[in-house]
Design an enzyme around this catalytic site. Sequence first.
Site, PDB file in Angstrom:
ATOM      1  N   SER A 199       0.650  -1.405   0.066  1.00  0.00           N
ATOM      2  CA  SER A 199       0.089   0.052  -0.010  1.00  0.00           C
ATOM      3  C   SER A 199       0.840   1.119   0.091  1.00  0.00           C
ATOM      4  CB  SER A 199      -0.955  -0.150   1.112  1.00  0.00           C
ATOM      5  OG  SER A 199      -1.723   1.039   0.836  1.00  0.00           O
TER       6      SER A 199
ATOM      7  N   ASP B 113      -5.124  -3.983   5.658  1.00  0.00           N
ATOM      8  CA  ASP B 113      -5.512  -4.826   4.488  1.00  0.00           C
ATOM      9  C   ASP B 113      -4.461  -5.886   4.412  1.00  0.00           C
ATOM     10  OD1 ASP B 113      -7.051  -5.918   2.376  1.00  0.00           O
ATOM     11  OD2 ASP B 113      -6.250  -4.573   1.021  1.00  0.00           O
TER      12      ASP B 113
ATOM     13  N   HIS C  46      -2.330  -0.661  -3.532  1.00  0.00           N
ATOM     14  CA  HIS C  46      -3.555   0.254  -3.646  1.00  0.00           C
ATOM     15  C   HIS C  46      -3.213   1.710  -4.127  1.00  0.00           C
ATOM     16  CE1 HIS C  46      -4.533  -1.736   0.639  1.00  0.00           C
ATOM     17  NE2 HIS C  46      -5.032  -2.266  -0.174  1.00  0.00           N
TER      18      HIS C  46
END
EC number: 3.1.1.61
Lengths: 274, 190
Positions: B11, B131, B38
């Site tokens: 991310s 996540d 992401h």
Amino acid sequence: MRNKETSDLEISLLLEAIFQKYGYDFREYSQAHIRRRIMNRMAVSQFEDIAEIQSKVLNDATFASEILQDLSITVTEMFRDPLFYRSLRENVIPILKTYPFIKIWHAGCATGEEAYSMAILLQEEGLYERTTIYATDFNQMALNRAKDGIFSNKMIKEYTSNYQLAGGKESFSNYYTSNYDNVIMNQSLKKNIVWANHNLVTDSVFAEVNLILCRNVLIYFDKNLQNKVQTLFYNSLINGGILCLGSKESLRFSDLYAHYIELDTKQRIFKKKY
Amino acid sequence: MYYEAIVIGVSSGGMKALKFLSSSLPIHFSIPIIIVQHLSSKSDSHWIHLLNEKSQLNVKEVDEKEKITKGYIYIAPPNYHLMIEKDQTFSLTIDERVNFARPSIDVLFESAAEVFKNKLIGIVLTGSNSDGTNGIIRIKKYGGLAIIQDPTTAESEYMPKSAIAAIIPDHVLSLEKIIELLLKIDHKNK
Ligand SMILES: C[S@@+](CC[C@H](N)C(=O)[O-])C[C@H]1O[C@@H](n2cnc3c(N)ncnc32)[C@H](O)[C@@H]1O
């Protein structure tokens, strides 16, 4: 954590049961998608195993319709992929302008945002009055919301930006009225939209249409089912008609690829050959 | 061949890590790599072309229904979840966001674990949310290998820390060491 693993066989038996009892056919959907949704449902409703879901589905119609909602993903946006709508204006509108009457089919319209976006675009291009938009889905709950045309105003900022990026000619706020937490789409956008329940897997050819949009629906189908639905679209389009797919969907693997010309490869816009 | 795939979740701070990873792996590296990074839902794929230019492997955005092949580094497209089918092809969906993310690392990891079971390597790199944690739990449950970037070496420590708190990782390493380990595994894998 459950120690019993849910097998593919159990899932396919559940899908078979749903089909036999209710006529909804998920047997050729993406297995990974179906598995994920079923596992989510098992976790949320705290089922021990899939046999429990199966017997509840067969004996409880209310629960069955919840499962249908689980398996139908209605996530959508106004002017989703703005550059696609820009390409529609540039490459497709000029073709539509050559017809005295225009029929457009939104297959898998979910809660209607895509159809309203189209209505706005057609109004701005002066074509709306001679157009009928058929917006279909197999999810009746989604269709009912589409018909109401009431959307959360949380999304309006993003939709306004999408609309502008899509080449919108007005102020987006001209197309709705605000009401507390919601916006209500203008009546004038709704008048030529026909909302109808239609299942792409089990229902037949729709109408002779000039333009089909089926965006982000086929990704949920396996290759075989994609091919079947592509045949349905091919047979529903007039010669020279236009097919629009989602930005990650392709015709390339379809048997019908050779029967289309690519109008915009990146935006997945195809024209049926004469 | 033992390991059949590597899934990676990354991310914030990830661009640098991915650049390093994709430019460090040699042309004969034989385990396909599948990455969720992401990004904003409207980002284009320009950066993927840049990675590809600098890599000896083929770096590409996933096409729907594409078959997983060795020699490739696959990247999930923005605004779609990426899943893997039993026949080792990719599916994309636009289901609700998971952990505020689409694509979500958990969604990829969980579906990959179902398919590859103990023949899967899961890697959690830098990031500032959690996540990937549920996903790596699932990978471990099926006997896969869990590699976590050493949080002290990550640009953003939250995501690796969250993963480490949830499982007993097989390896906690800096990016350089992760690459060394992958090369070793790949060597034995053939
Ligand atoms: C993710 S939405 C796509 C909405 C919109 N076209 C867009 O791209 O934003 C997918 C829709 O396809 C519908 N759908 C799935 N299977 C279908 C079927 N067999 N027949 C008709 N609609 C279906 C779902 O109910 C859902 O509303």
